[in-house]
Design a protein around this motif. Structure first.
Motif, PDB file in Angstrom:
ATOM      1  N   TRP A  74       0.715  -1.335   0.193  1.00 50.14           N
ATOM      2  CA  TRP A  74      -0.021  -0.039  -0.168  1.00 50.14           C
ATOM      3  C   TRP A  74       0.921   1.276  -0.123  1.00 50.14           C
ATOM      4  N   ASN A  75       2.037   1.183   0.735  1.00 51.19           N
ATOM      5  CA  ASN A  75       2.784   2.381   0.756  1.00 51.19           C
ATOM      6  C   ASN A  75       3.349   2.588  -0.568  1.00 51.19           C
ATOM      7  N   PHE A  76       3.718   1.524  -1.392  1.00 50.26           N
ATOM      8  CA  PHE A  76       4.176   1.655  -2.678  1.00 50.26           C
ATOM      9  C   PHE A  76       2.904   1.870  -3.721  1.00 50.26           C
ATOM     10  N   GLN A  77       1.854   1.483  -3.669  1.00 46.97           N
ATOM     11  CA  GLN A  77       0.711   1.974  -4.509  1.00 46.97           C
ATOM     12  C   GLN A  77       0.259   3.160  -4.195  1.00 46.97           C
ATOM     13  N   GLY A  78       0.228   3.621  -2.882  1.00 47.60           N
ATOM     14  CA  GLY A  78      -0.008   5.170  -2.603  1.00 47.60           C
ATOM     15  C   GLY A  78       0.813   6.202  -3.368  1.00 47.60           C
ATOM     16  N   LYS A  79       2.214   5.775  -3.651  1.00 47.97           N
ATOM     17  CA  LYS A  79       2.856   6.537  -4.330  1.00 47.97           C
ATOM     18  C   LYS A  79       2.704   6.778  -5.661  1.00 47.97           C
TER      19      LYS A  79
END
Length: 159
Positions: A74-79
Motif C-alpha cells: 500500500w505504501n508503494f501503491q499510494g506513491k
C-alpha cells in the motif's frame, strides 16, 4: 532540413513501437491454508534487485477499502497510483485455491528480480513476504511454500 528531421522522428517512433519487451504469461495457482474467517487479500508484486517494488502483477481482492491492510504494498501503491483494475480478482477463502494469469517480462528472469506474494485477512495477521523468491528460469516453473495464509503457489509458463 525540416523534412529530414521529420523523417528521422518518424523512423525513431516506428523503431520504438517495434522494440517492446517480450514477456511470458504464467498461470499462477495460489493454494490457501485452512483457516476460518474472511477471504484473504493477496498481492503479487515484482521487486527489483534492490528489493524495491517495481510493479504490481496481480491483486486477489477487489475492494480497495481493505488495501491499506497490505501495508508494504500500500505504501508503494499510494506513491505510484498504478491502475490495477485489469489485474484484480476476488479474495481467496481458507482452504481454497485461485488461479490467475500474470505477465512477467523475460528480461527480469535470472537478473536478480524477485516476486513477492503478500497476504492479509481482516482482523487477522498480515504477511509481508508470505511467499517471496528470486525469479530464475527454474523458480518460475516451481511450487513454493508459503509462511502465512498461503500453503503454496505454483507457477507454470504458458506458451
Amino acid at each position: 532540413m525540416i523534412k529530414k528531421i521529420t523523417s528521422i522522428l518518424i523512423l525513431a517512433i516506428v523503431a520504438m513501437a517495434f522494440t517492446t519487451t517480450k514477456s511470458t504469461r504464467y498461470k499462477c495457482m495460489i493454494q490457501m491454508k485452512n483457516y476460518s474467517g474472511e477471504g484473504a487479500y493477496v498481492v503479487v508484486s515484482l521487486l527489483n534487485p534492490k528489493g524495491e517494488y517495481e510493479k504490481t502483477l496481480y491483486v486477489q481482492g477487489d475492494d480497495d477499502e481493505w488495501y491499506h491492510d497490505i501495508t508494504e504494498w500500500w505504501n508503494f501503491q499510494g506513491k505510484t497510483h498504478e491502475n490495477i483494475d485489469a489485474i484484480t480478482g476476488a479474495t481467496i477463502s481458507g482452504g481454497n485455491r485461485a488461479i490467475s494469469h500474470i505477465n512477467i517480462e523475460d528480461d527480469k528472469i535470472d537478473k536478480g528480480y524477485k516476486i513477492r506474494f503478500e497476504s492479509a485477512v481482516e482482523d487477522k495477521e498480515y504477511y509481508k513476504d508470505d511467499v517471496e523468491f528470486e525469479l530464475t528460469s527454474q523458480t518460475v516453473k516451481s511450487k513454493v511454500a508459503g509462511k502465512g495464509f498461503i500453503r503454496y503457489i505454483r507457477m507454470i509458463p504458458q506458451k
